[in-house]
Design an enzyme around this catalytic site. Structure first.
Site, PDB file in Angstrom:
ATOM      1  N   LYS A 262      -1.212  -1.238  -4.326  1.00 21.13           N
ATOM      2  CA  LYS A 262      -2.182  -0.079  -4.324  1.00 21.13           C
ATOM      3  C   LYS A 262      -1.696   1.364  -4.336  1.00 21.13           C
ATOM      4  O   LYS A 262      -0.748   1.516  -3.156  1.00 21.13           O
ATOM      5  CB  LYS A 262      -2.858  -0.381  -3.069  1.00 21.13           C
ATOM      6  CG  LYS A 262      -3.935   0.662  -2.636  1.00 21.13           C
ATOM      7  CD  LYS A 262      -4.965   0.322  -1.599  1.00 21.13           C
ATOM      8  CE  LYS A 262      -5.396   1.486  -0.826  1.00 21.13           C
ATOM      9  NZ  LYS A 262      -5.924   2.430  -1.448  1.00 21.13           N
TER      10      LYS A 262
ATOM     11  N   TYR B 127       0.835  -1.208  -0.108  1.00 19.07           N
ATOM     12  CA  TYR B 127      -0.093  -0.101  -0.032  1.00 19.07           C
ATOM     13  C   TYR B 127       0.922   1.397  -0.159  1.00 19.07           C
ATOM     14  O   TYR B 127       1.376   1.486   0.974  1.00 19.07           O
ATOM     15  CB  TYR B 127      -1.062  -0.256   1.274  1.00 19.07           C
ATOM     16  CG  TYR B 127      -1.912   0.892   1.354  1.00 19.07           C
ATOM     17  CD1 TYR B 127      -2.106   2.179   0.080  1.00 19.07           C
ATOM     18  CD2 TYR B 127      -3.062   0.978   2.329  1.00 19.07           C
ATOM     19  CE1 TYR B 127      -3.137   3.057   0.676  1.00 19.07           C
ATOM     20  CE2 TYR B 127      -3.985   2.155   2.555  1.00 19.07           C
ATOM     21  CZ  TYR B 127      -3.934   3.178   1.508  1.00 19.07           C
ATOM     22  OH  TYR B 127      -4.981   3.889   1.633  1.00 19.07           O
TER      23      TYR B 127
HETATM   24  C1  LIG Z   1      -5.288   9.616  -0.009  1.00 12.40           C
HETATM   25  C2  LIG Z   1      -6.421   8.683   0.245  1.00 12.40           C
HETATM   26  O1  LIG Z   1      -7.127   8.752   1.287  1.00 12.40           O
HETATM   27  N1  LIG Z   1      -7.035   8.164  -0.989  1.00 12.40           N
HETATM   28  C3  LIG Z   1      -8.133   7.296  -0.906  1.00 12.40           C
HETATM   29  C4  LIG Z   1      -9.194   7.679  -1.998  1.00 12.40           C
HETATM   30  O2  LIG Z   1     -10.276   6.762  -2.005  1.00 12.40           O
HETATM   31  C5  LIG Z   1      -9.583   8.991  -1.769  1.00 12.40           C
HETATM   32  O3  LIG Z   1     -10.378   9.213  -0.577  1.00 12.40           O
HETATM   33  C6  LIG Z   1     -10.286   9.732  -2.784  1.00 12.40           C
HETATM   34  O4  LIG Z   1      -9.690   9.398  -4.143  1.00 12.40           O
HETATM   35  C7  LIG Z   1     -10.999  11.068  -2.406  1.00 12.40           C
HETATM   36  O5  LIG Z   1      -9.766  11.843  -2.458  1.00 12.40           O
HETATM   37  C8  LIG Z   1      -7.847   5.618  -1.162  1.00 12.40           C
HETATM   38  O6  LIG Z   1      -6.705   5.668  -1.899  1.00 12.40           O
HETATM   39  C9  LIG Z   1      -7.392   5.142   0.427  1.00 12.40           C
HETATM   40  C10 LIG Z   1      -8.143   3.755   0.188  1.00 12.40           C
HETATM   41  O7  LIG Z   1      -8.400   3.052  -0.267  1.00 12.40           O
HETATM   42  C11 LIG Z   1      -8.124   3.229   1.794  1.00 12.40           C
HETATM   43  O8  LIG Z   1      -9.226   3.652   2.371  1.00 12.40           O
HETATM   44  O9  LIG Z   1      -7.316   2.534   2.077  1.00 12.40           O
END
Ligand SMILES: CC(=O)N[C@@H]([C@@H](O)[C@H](O)[C@H](O)CO)[C@@H](O)CC(=O)C(=O)O
Length: 307
Positions: A166, A138
Site C-alpha cells: 500500500k 504499508y
Molecule cells: C497520509 C494519509 O493519511 N493517507 C491516507 C489518504 O487516504 C489521505 O487521507 C488522503 O489522501 C487525503 O490526503 C491513506 O493513504 C491512509 C489510509 O489509507 C489508512 O487510513 O490507512
C-alpha cells in the site's frame, strides 16, 4: 498466484466508531461496515490510519475486527491493519485476524524508534510467518519516518505470502518502481486519494483511502472510467474529488470532518481520539454544505444518493 482477481479494486480505509464517551462502539462499527456493502467497493481496510488502529488497545482492535467480520464477511474483502509498536502485539493481531476469517493483513513499520532496515524486516517477517494470510506492506514514510527501499521491497516480495504494497508515499515514480520490482503478480495500492488516477495510470491495481469513506461511489466511478480508458472523464472527476479533499483537509482533523459528514447521513461514529482533533460546532454548517456537494456529485455520476 493471481492475487489481482481477489484483491484489486477500491478499499475504504474505514474510520473508527466510538460512543459519546470515546469507547469503541461495536454496533456503530457494524453499521459503518454495512453502509459500504452496496457502494461498489471491493473491500475495507480496517484499523489503519483512518481507523486509528495505533490509538487503540490490542483488545479494542480485536473487537473492531470481530465486529467487521461478523457484519460483512463474504460480502466485502477485508484487509486488517495489524501494525503496532511491538512485534508481539502485531503478531497477536495477525493470528486473531486469521481466526476471524480476514482476507489479508497489512502493517506499517513500528514507529518512535529509529529502526534499521533489518529491524523493520524482522518485525514484518514475524508477522508474515505467524499466519497463512497474504501480507501487504504499508509504506507511509511521511508519518512513520521509515522509507521503504527498493532492496527491502524486493526481498519481501520474493515471498509468496507478500502480495503487495500500500503505497501512501506521494511519488508515482516510486509507485511504478515498486510495481516493477515486485514481480509479475505483485500488487500496488494507491495511497494518496488526491492522486488516485495518477497512481492507476502508473500501475496501481487499486486504491486504499480514507476520503473514500465519504464518497465511495465517486472513487468506484473514477476507477471504472480508468478501466474503460475514459481518461479525460476520469481526469475531470478526479479534479472534482480533489476540490472536496482540499476542503476536508482544511478542518482541525480530516478524520473529524469525515466522521461528521457520516453523521449527517445517519452513520454515527463519534469523534476521533485525541491527539486527533474533533471538529466543533463552528465547522458544522460548512461541512453540511460539503456533504450536500458530495451527494449532488454522487447523484450526478451514479444516479444514487449516499445516504
Ligand atoms: C497520509 C494519509 O493519511 N493517507 C491516507 C489518504 O487516504 C489521505 O487521507 C488522503 O489522501 C487525503 O490526503 C491513506 O493513504 C491512509 C489510509 O489509507 C489508512 O487510513 O490507512
Amino acid at each position: 498466484m493471481d492475487w489481482a482477481s481477489k484483491f484489486a479494486g477500491i478499499y475504504v480505509a474505514m474510520y473508527s466508531a466510538y460512543d459519546e464517551a470515546g469507547n469503541v462502539d461495536l454496533a456503530r462499527v457494524k453499521k459503518l461496515a454495512r453502509y459500504y456493502v452496496t457502494t461498489g467497493i471491493r473491500g475495507l481496510y480496517v484499523g489503519g490510519s483512518s481507523g486509528e488502529g495505533i490509538l487503540q488497545s490490542v483488545a479494542e482492535r480485536r473487537q473492531v475486527v470481530e465486529a467487521v467480520m461478523e457484519e460483512v464477511k463474504g460480502e466485502l474483502t477485508v484487509i486488517v491493519h495489524v501494525g503496532a509498536n511491538s512485534t508481539r502485539d502485531s503478531v497477536e493481531l495477525c493470528k486473531h485476524a486469521e481466526q476471524c476469517g480476514a482476507d489479508a493483513v497489512s502493517a506499517i513499520p513500528a514507529i518512535y524508534y529509529r529502526l534499521s532496515e533489518k529491524a523493520v524486516e524482522a518485525h514484518w517477517q514475524q508477522m508474515i510467518d505467524s499466519t497463512s494470510l497474504p501480507f501487504i506492506i504499508y509504506n507511509i514514510p511521511q508519518t512513520t519516518g521509515f522509507k521503504l527501499t527498493m532492496n527491502l521491497l524486493r526481498r519481501m516480495a520474493e515471498q509468496d505470502k507478500v502480495i503487495g504494497v500500500k503505497m501512501s508515499g506521494e511519488s508515482t515514480f516510486e509507485l511504478q518502481q515498486f510495481k516493477a520490482a515486485g514481480g509479475e503478480h505483485f500488487l500496488v495500492f494507491n495511497g494518496p486519494d488526491e492522486q488516485f488516477l495518477a497512481g492507476r495510470i502508473m500501475g496501481a491495481d487499486g486504491g486504499i483511502g480514507g476520503t473514500y469513506g465519504v464518497m465511495p461511489e465517486l472513487f468506484c466511478t473514477l476507477n471504472r472510467y480508468y478501466e474503460a480508458n475514459q481518461i479525460e472523464a476520469a481526469r475531470v472527476l478526479q479534479n472534482q474529488i480533489n476540490e472536496i479533499i482540499k476542503k476536508l483537509l482544511s478542518y482541525p482533523s480530516l478524520y473529524g470532518a469525515c466522521k461528521y459528514i457520516l453523521s449527517l447521513r445517519g452513520i454515527e461514529t463519534g469523534q476521533p481520539r485525541l491527539p486527533l482533533l474533533p471538529v466543533t460546532s463552528e465547522h458544522h454548517a460548512s461541512l453540511a454544505e460539503l456533504n450536500e456537494k458530495i451527494e449532488q456529485l454522487t447523484a450526478r455520476y451514479t444516479g444514487t444518493t449516499t445516504g
